[in-house]
Structure formats: structure tokens, C-alpha cells
Motif scaffolding. Structure first.
Motif, PDB file in Angstrom:
ATOM      1  N   ALA A  14       0.740  -1.077  -0.242  1.00  0.00           N
ATOM      2  CA  ALA A  14       0.070   0.079   0.183  1.00  0.00           C
ATOM      3  C   ALA A  14       0.835   1.297  -0.050  1.00  0.00           C
ATOM      4  N   SER A  15       0.547   2.107  -0.596  1.00  0.00           N
ATOM      5  CA  SER A  15       1.237   3.607  -0.530  1.00  0.00           C
ATOM      6  C   SER A  15       1.042   4.307   0.778  1.00  0.00           C
ATOM      7  N   GLY A  16       0.129   4.279   1.336  1.00  0.00           N
ATOM      8  CA  GLY A  16      -0.368   4.971   2.824  1.00  0.00           C
ATOM      9  C   GLY A  16      -1.205   4.082   3.497  1.00  0.00           C
ATOM     10  N   TYR A  17      -2.229   4.463   4.211  1.00  0.00           N
ATOM     11  CA  TYR A  17      -2.996   4.130   5.317  1.00  0.00           C
ATOM     12  C   TYR A  17      -3.668   3.006   4.307  1.00  0.00           C
ATOM     13  N   LEU A  18      -4.109   2.080   4.485  1.00  0.00           N
ATOM     14  CA  LEU A  18      -4.858   0.812   3.612  1.00  0.00           C
ATOM     15  C   LEU A  18      -5.974   0.857   5.171  1.00  0.00           C
ATOM     16  N   SER A  19      -7.008   0.901   5.255  1.00  0.00           N
ATOM     17  CA  SER A  19      -8.558   0.470   5.913  1.00  0.00           C
ATOM     18  C   SER A  19      -9.087  -1.028   6.569  1.00  0.00           C
ATOM     19  N   GLY A  20      -8.567  -1.616   7.831  1.00  0.00           N
ATOM     20  CA  GLY A  20      -8.807  -2.392   8.094  1.00  0.00           C
ATOM     21  C   GLY A  20      -9.543  -3.415   7.003  1.00  0.00           C
ATOM     22  N   GLU A  21     -11.237  -2.636   7.281  1.00  0.00           N
ATOM     23  CA  GLU A  21     -12.144  -3.495   6.588  1.00  0.00           C
ATOM     24  C   GLU A  21     -11.708  -4.055   4.747  1.00  0.00           C
ATOM     25  N   LYS A  22     -11.057  -2.980   4.677  1.00  0.00           N
ATOM     26  CA  LYS A  22     -10.149  -3.168   3.151  1.00  0.00           C
ATOM     27  C   LYS A  22      -9.624  -4.913   3.111  1.00  0.00           C
ATOM     28  N   VAL A  23      -8.780  -4.855   4.464  1.00  0.00           N
ATOM     29  CA  VAL A  23      -7.575  -6.026   4.051  1.00  0.00           C
ATOM     30  C   VAL A  23      -8.700  -6.953   4.872  1.00  0.00           C
ATOM     31  N   SER A  24      -9.870  -7.053   5.699  1.00  0.00           N
ATOM     32  CA  SER A  24     -10.608  -8.054   5.835  1.00  0.00           C
ATOM     33  C   SER A  24     -11.051  -8.361   4.644  1.00  0.00           C
ATOM     34  N   GLU A  26     -10.329  -8.334   1.430  1.00  0.00           N
ATOM     35  CA  GLU A  26      -9.490  -9.483   0.888  1.00  0.00           C
ATOM     36  C   GLU A  26      -9.374 -10.415   0.635  1.00  0.00           C
ATOM     37  N   LEU A  27      -9.048 -10.420   2.382  1.00  0.00           N
ATOM     38  CA  LEU A  27      -8.439 -11.606   2.786  1.00  0.00           C
ATOM     39  C   LEU A  27      -9.593 -12.928   3.629  1.00  0.00           C
ATOM     40  N   GLY A  28     -10.689 -12.198   3.138  1.00  0.00           N
ATOM     41  CA  GLY A  28     -12.114 -13.234   3.544  1.00  0.00           C
ATOM     42  C   GLY A  28     -11.682 -13.087   5.610  1.00  0.00           C
ATOM     43  N   LEU A  29     -11.070 -11.947   5.930  1.00  0.00           N
ATOM     44  CA  LEU A  29     -10.520 -12.626   7.385  1.00  0.00           C
ATOM     45  C   LEU A  29     -12.087 -11.249   8.098  1.00  0.00           C
ATOM     46  N   SER A  30     -12.107 -11.453  10.143  1.00  0.00           N
ATOM     47  CA  SER A  30     -12.546 -10.392  10.360  1.00  0.00           C
ATOM     48  C   SER A  30     -12.065  -9.246  10.123  1.00  0.00           C
ATOM     49  N   ARG A  31     -11.963  -8.347  11.140  1.00  0.00           N
ATOM     50  CA  ARG A  31     -11.084  -7.024  11.341  1.00  0.00           C
ATOM     51  C   ARG A  31     -10.743  -7.804  13.190  1.00  0.00           C
ATOM     52  N   SER A  32     -10.903  -8.245  13.461  1.00  0.00           N
ATOM     53  CA  SER A  32     -10.290  -8.743  14.843  1.00  0.00           C
ATOM     54  C   SER A  32      -9.297  -9.777  14.142  1.00  0.00           C
ATOM     55  N   GLY A  33      -9.614 -10.565  13.246  1.00  0.00           N
ATOM     56  CA  GLY A  33      -8.290 -10.993  12.976  1.00  0.00           C
ATOM     57  C   GLY A  33      -7.307 -10.227  11.497  1.00  0.00           C
ATOM     58  N   VAL A  34      -7.941  -9.086  11.261  1.00  0.00           N
ATOM     59  CA  VAL A  34      -6.832  -8.275  10.640  1.00  0.00           C
ATOM     60  C   VAL A  34      -6.088  -7.432  11.705  1.00  0.00           C
ATOM     61  N   ASN A  35      -6.587  -6.924  13.380  1.00  0.00           N
ATOM     62  CA  ASN A  35      -5.648  -6.548  14.129  1.00  0.00           C
ATOM     63  C   ASN A  35      -4.958  -7.149  14.636  1.00  0.00           C
ATOM     64  N   ASN A  36      -5.390  -8.054  14.833  1.00  0.00           N
ATOM     65  CA  ASN A  36      -4.443  -9.478  15.921  1.00  0.00           C
ATOM     66  C   ASN A  36      -3.194  -9.909  14.769  1.00  0.00           C
ATOM     67  N   CYS A  37      -3.271 -10.222  13.089  1.00  0.00           N
ATOM     68  CA  CYS A  37      -2.638  -9.780  12.876  1.00  0.00           C
ATOM     69  C   CYS A  37      -1.146  -8.511  12.897  1.00  0.00           C
ATOM     70  N   VAL A  38      -2.073  -7.731  12.816  1.00  0.00           N
ATOM     71  CA  VAL A  38      -0.782  -6.316  12.893  1.00  0.00           C
ATOM     72  C   VAL A  38      -0.450  -6.252  14.224  1.00  0.00           C
ATOM     73  N   GLN A  39      -1.333  -6.772  15.415  1.00  0.00           N
ATOM     74  CA  GLN A  39      -0.169  -7.175  16.841  1.00  0.00           C
ATOM     75  C   GLN A  39       0.766  -7.828  16.982  1.00  0.00           C
ATOM     76  N   ARG A  40       0.897  -9.340  15.643  1.00  0.00           N
ATOM     77  CA  ARG A  40       1.565  -9.942  15.692  1.00  0.00           C
ATOM     78  C   ARG A  40       3.336  -9.124  15.717  1.00  0.00           C
ATOM     79  N   LEU A  41       2.590  -8.279  14.406  1.00  0.00           N
ATOM     80  CA  LEU A  41       3.676  -7.985  13.473  1.00  0.00           C
ATOM     81  C   LEU A  41       4.151  -6.719  13.827  1.00  0.00           C
ATOM     82  N   ARG A  42       3.591  -6.087  14.606  1.00  0.00           N
ATOM     83  CA  ARG A  42       4.334  -5.271  15.476  1.00  0.00           C
ATOM     84  C   ARG A  42       5.044  -6.010  16.891  1.00  0.00           C
ATOM     85  N   GLN A  43       4.829  -6.843  17.182  1.00  0.00           N
ATOM     86  CA  GLN A  43       5.725  -7.722  18.334  1.00  0.00           C
ATOM     87  C   GLN A  43       6.758  -8.262  17.875  1.00  0.00           C
ATOM     88  N   GLU A  44       7.135  -8.022  16.516  1.00  0.00           N
ATOM     89  CA  GLU A  44       7.999  -8.962  15.718  1.00  0.00           C
ATOM     90  C   GLU A  44       9.438  -7.118  15.620  1.00  0.00           C
TER      91      GLU A  44
END
Length: 331
Positions: A14-24, A26-44
Motif C-alpha cells: 500500500a502507498s499509504g493508509y489502508l482500512s482494516g475493512e479493505k484488508v479483511s 480482500e483476505l476474507g478475515l474478520s476485522r479482529s483477525g486483521v487486528n491480531n495479525c497487525v499486533q503480531r507484526l508489531r511484536q516482531e
């Protein structure tokens, strides 16, 4: 590819901000699932911003050498035979340990640190964490042992191409295995043949490459600071190690396709980049040191020299060669 990998790739592209809804969506994930993945990436350690009504934004201000970053540059098919480590004793040793698993030609081990990095002539290759690239590749070949030094030279050209393409730095080569920038060593190569016990023939070759990427001056022992440096120090720009490592793998893959039938471009580039030619050198072999002049790189990548003590013309296919600098010191 894991769900977190997929979220990372979407944010990375993405070139800038991307909404959690758009990510969910595209991947068929819940918004909370996307947020969990984001938290894992932050922990890394990835820096991901979040803003109300805007979504997530991945900042590209980190320098990670790991499977997630390499996946971005290389793609999933190539990553099937790339093993990534945060720390390991030696990437060469790791590939040799994996030989019992019959790994594919081109299998790669890459690490963020080595605790027992290996150099030529039994030396230690200093491999600090978070600043260098320590990478080995398995090369399936039945080439005779006396042709293995040629692979070292081919590898020097391949890695030099990757450094120039990725970092814009022009490398020179000190025969046979050192890459230099501004006459300071920034890369070493160690090629080890693996023999079949019964036949005594080469079954494969493990090629290890260590690149000083983002070290500062204090990262080198005092006694080698005049001889060794890093790409960051010599270019003034920080190196994205994952991008450079991926470029190295791609050039090494190209080399595997070219070997041994297309030597012309490698030989031409090696000769043009070799700073050893025409210089006074010190040849160290089997405990003996002899002064000589480097005359030519032969078609088999051996070094033709004239020994100053006897006038003898000889070809070197192995051994240590030190080049005499302007101050009289051999480097």
C-alpha cells in the motif's frame, strides 16, 4: 504463507493508509483477525501506524533480514527452499547438516547473525547481529575439485552485480574471493566442496557469502579498520539487507543456470574488476611467503604471477594473496 504474511504483504504494497475493512474483505478475515495479525507484526518489531477512519500504515523504516521480508522480494515459490535464522553457528555448516535431507539445488540458508562464522584459511568471519548478511547456497555439481575455485570467482561477480543493482556501489575484486569498495573489504566468500565417500567425487558445493552491510566504524576491531568496512560506511547510505540478500539469491540463481557453459561474461567482468592485476603481491601458501607480481587472470580464473625471488612464472589456483598498498602494507 500464513495469514500474518498475507496481511503484511497487503500493507507492504500500500502507498499509504489502508482500512482494516479493505484488508479483511480482500483476505476474507474478520476485522479482529486483521487486528491480531497487525499486533503480531508489531511484536516482531514492524512499525505500523493506525488512525481512526484511515486504517493501518506500515512504515518502511526497519531493516529486518527474515523470512517475511525475503518473501516480499522473492515470492513464495523461491522461498520454499530458503531457510532463515535470527542466529546460527554458520550458514555453511547448516547447509552441510541438511545434506542428509537431500535438499534441492539452490537451497539457501541466511542468517541475521553467525556465532562461528567461517572464513578462508581457517579464519573466523566476524558476523555481528542486525548489520550484516550471512548467506550460503547449495550448488549441485559434479565438477572436478580443481574447478571449484572457478565457482568462487563466478560468485564474486554474481554478488558484485547484486550489490551494484541494489545499493549502487561499484565493487572491485581482490583475487580470488574478496569484494572491495574504496579498496576496503566489504564481502568475503568461502566455497566448500562436499565429496562422496565411496567415489571421492564432488557431489555438491556449499558457497558461503558474508557481506558487511550496515556496520559502523566501531563494529570493526581496531587492527582491521584500515582494511575492512561496510557498504553503509563507504556509500553513506543505509542498506536494506533483505533487498540486497534477495538480489544476491537472484544473481546466484542466474549463475547456477550459466555454470559451467557460459563463462564469458563472468570472466570479462572479473578481469575488469580485479585490483590484484599489475600489483606487487605477497603469496602465502603452505606456510611459505613469497613476493610476486600479478600478471593476468587466466581463462580458468587462476592467477598468473611472476615470483620476484626467482623470476619463475606460475599459476595460482589456491592460496592467500595479499596486495601491496601505496603505504607498503599488504592488504
Amino acid at each position: 504463507m500464513t495469514t500474518t504474511d498475507m496481511v503484511y504483504r497487503i500493507l507492504r504494497g500500500a502507498s499509504g493508509y489502508l482500512s482494516g475493512e479493505k484488508v479483511s474483505q480482500e483476505l476474507g478475515l474478520s476485522r479482529s483477525g486483521v487486528n491480531n495479525c497487525v499486533q503480531r507484526l508489531r511484536q516482531e518489531g514492524f512499525h505500523i501506524l493506525s488512525a481512526t477512519n484511515r486504517g493501518y500504515r506500515l512504515l518502511e523504516d526497519t531493516d529486518f533480514l527474515n523470512s517475511r521480508e525475503l518473501l516480499w522480494y522473492l515470492g513464495e515459490p523461491r522461498m520454499q527452499s530458503v531457510y532463515c535464522y535470527d542466529s546460527i553457528d554458520s550458514t555453511n555448516e547448516e547447509l552441510k547438516r541438511r545434506l542428509s535431507e537431500n535438499p534441492a539445488d539452490g537451497t539457501v540458508a541466511v542468517s541475521n547473525q553467525q556465532t562461528r562464522g567461517k572464513g578462508r584459511m581457517g579464519r573466523t568471519f566476524i558476523s555481528p547481529k542486525d548489520v550484516g548478511i550471512y548467506l550460503s547456497i547449495l550448488f549441485r555439481t559434479e565438477a572436478p575439485v580443481d574447478r571449484i575455485p572457478e565457482l568462487t570467482a563466478w560468485t564474486a561477480v554474481a554478488v558484485s552485480r547484486a550489490i551494484t543493482a541494489s545499493c549502487g556501489a561499484a565493487c572491485t575484486i581482490k583475487w580470488v574471493n574478496d569484494l572491495l569498495v574504496n579498496n576496503k573489504k566489504i564481502c568475503g566468500i568461502l566455497t566448500e566442496a562436499v565429496m562422496e565417500a565411496e567415489s571421492g567425487r564432488t557431489s555438491s558445493v556449499v558457497i558461503g557469502i558474508g557481506v558487511n552491510a550496515n556496520e559502523g566504524r566501531e563494529g570493526f576491531p581496531e587492527e582491521i579498520r584500515s582494511k575492512a568496512s561496510s557498504l553503509r560506511l563507504e556509500t553513506g547510505q543505509s542498506v536494506c539487507r533483505a533487498r540486497l540478500a534477495a538480489a544476491m539469491i537472484q544473481e546466484l540463481d542466474r549463475m547456477r543456470q550459466d555454470w559451467p557453459n557460459c563463462p564469458e561474461s563472468y570472466l570479462q567482468e572479473y578481469r575488469a574488476a580485479c585490483v590484484t592485476l599489475g600489483r606487487n603481491i605477497l603469496v602465502e601458501k603452505e606456510g611459505e611467503r613469497r613476493p610476486a607480481v600479478a600478471l593476468a587472470i587466466m581463462d580458468d580464473f587462476s592467477l598468473q604471477v611472476r615470483f620476484l625471488d626467482t623470476g619463475e612464472i606460475a599459476r595460482l589456483r589456491s592460496g592467500e594473496v595479499r596486495v601491496r598498498a601505496e603505504n607498503g602494507e599488504y592488504i
